[in-house]
Write an enzyme that holds these catalytic residues in place. Structure first.
Site, PDB file in Angstrom:
ATOM      1  N   HIS A 187      21.588 -15.910  12.410  1.00 28.42           N
ATOM      2  CA  HIS A 187      20.666 -16.912  12.757  1.00 28.42           C
ATOM      3  C   HIS A 187      20.791 -18.608  12.143  1.00 28.42           C
ATOM      4  O   HIS A 187      20.884 -18.442  10.861  1.00 28.42           O
ATOM      5  CB  HIS A 187      19.324 -16.374  12.678  1.00 28.42           C
ATOM      6  CG  HIS A 187      19.211 -15.073  13.225  1.00 28.42           C
ATOM      7  ND1 HIS A 187      18.257 -14.800  14.663  1.00 28.42           N
ATOM      8  CD2 HIS A 187      18.971 -13.885  12.634  1.00 28.42           C
ATOM      9  CE1 HIS A 187      18.615 -13.159  14.677  1.00 28.42           C
ATOM     10  NE2 HIS A 187      19.444 -12.724  13.717  1.00 28.42           N
ATOM     11  N   ALA A 222      29.081  -1.643  -7.246  1.00 30.78           N
ATOM     12  CA  ALA A 222      28.831  -1.128  -6.020  1.00 30.78           C
ATOM     13  C   ALA A 222      27.500  -1.638  -6.267  1.00 30.78           C
ATOM     14  O   ALA A 222      26.996  -1.495  -6.460  1.00 30.78           O
ATOM     15  CB  ALA A 222      28.526   0.789  -6.737  1.00 30.78           C
ATOM     16  N   ARG A 257      34.224  -8.772 -16.658  1.00 31.62           N
ATOM     17  CA  ARG A 257      36.146  -8.567 -16.722  1.00 31.62           C
ATOM     18  C   ARG A 257      36.944  -8.430 -16.560  1.00 31.62           C
ATOM     19  O   ARG A 257      37.148  -8.467 -14.943  1.00 31.62           O
ATOM     20  CB  ARG A 257      35.761  -7.366 -17.733  1.00 31.62           C
ATOM     21  CG  ARG A 257      36.177  -6.067 -16.452  1.00 31.62           C
ATOM     22  CD  ARG A 257      36.232  -4.971 -18.322  1.00 31.62           C
ATOM     23  NE  ARG A 257      36.341  -3.611 -17.520  1.00 31.62           N
ATOM     24  CZ  ARG A 257      37.040  -2.567 -16.607  1.00 31.62           C
ATOM     25  NH1 ARG A 257      38.779  -3.260 -17.557  1.00 31.62           N
ATOM     26  NH2 ARG A 257      37.403  -1.528 -16.304  1.00 31.62           N
TER      27      ARG A 257
END
Ligand code: COA
Length: 199
Positions: free
Chosen positions: A122, A171, A194
């Site tokens: 959009h 995650a 890291r």
């Protein structure tokens, strides 16, 4: 995971049907592509979707340890769009939407329910937004995920991002800027925490 002979046979028949339907829809599918469950793949006329040899596409929660919340979904939204999934990569319940280009390298692991888009869908700086056409293709919005990247479950990768080879994304991360090669990045927005340790 153990499956009955019948479940394996049903899955094989379904995979053959998926392959046939995708080829008929103009999707390029390599050799030895494994389909578990039925993905949703929509190719805008004129655009291209390529799935290279050895790719695994999971769309059924029974076929992966973590499960998937939805089938794998791959959509091109404009005639200029291009989606490429490189050799031996794995997609588990991944959503990929492209108005320009989403390129996934070789041996990329996409954890459960990853979301990758090269458009905001959009307009951001125009009101009203509702009912406005999709923002046009824009090369600077292309997304590239290089070889051997591992995207943790529920990672979101937004427009214009390049993730360098060998990197890992934690995650649930939201990736809005480039991630250098061989880095581990996590969080919202994803930041390098890291580097990948190699012998
Ligand atoms: C990113 C990841 C690989 C890092 O693992 P690790 O190197 O062992 O890192 P650690 O657990 O030591 O965490 C290091 C730091 O990063 C942070 N961190 C780790 N994972 C994170 C995540 N997903 N989101 C936000 N921050 C994260 C930790 O809080 C820690 O922060 P601190 O130094 O301020 O305490 C791991 O946490 C992860 O997310 N793995 C993905 C698993 C997955 O989704 N698999 C897919 C299955 S389909």
């Amino acid at each position: 995971m153990a499956f009955s002979k019948r479940a394996v046979l049903v899955q094989k028949l379904l995979a053959a049907d998926v392959r046939r339907n995708l080829l008929r829809a103009g999707i390029t599918i390599g050799a030895d592509v494994t389909f578990r469950g039925r993905p949703i793949v929509d190719r805008h006329p004129g655009s291209s979707i390529t799935v290279a040899d050895g790719v695994t596409v999971i769309s059924d929660p029974r076929w992966t340890a973590l499960g998937v919340a939805r089938p794998t979904i791959i959509r091109t939204l404009t005639a200029h769009a291009r989606v490429e999934i490189g050799r031996d990569s794995g997609l588990s319940g991944v959503t990929i939407c492209s108005a320009t280009s989403v390129s996934i390298g070789m041996r990329v692991l996409c954890g459960a329910d990853v979301f990758i888009a090269d458009t905001d869908f959009h307009p951001v700086d125009e009101i009203p937004r509702s009912g406005m056409p999709l923002p046009a293709s824009n090369p600077s919005h292309s997304v590239t995920i290089e070889d051997d990247v591992f995207l943790g479950a529920r990672t979101i990768v937004l427009k214009g991002v390049n993730i360098g080879h060998g990197s890992v994304i934690g995650a649930g991360s939201v990736v809005v800027t480039d991630i250098p090669p061989m880095s581990i990045a996590a969080g919202n927005p994803a930041r390098v925490i890291r580097t990948v340790k190699t012998q």
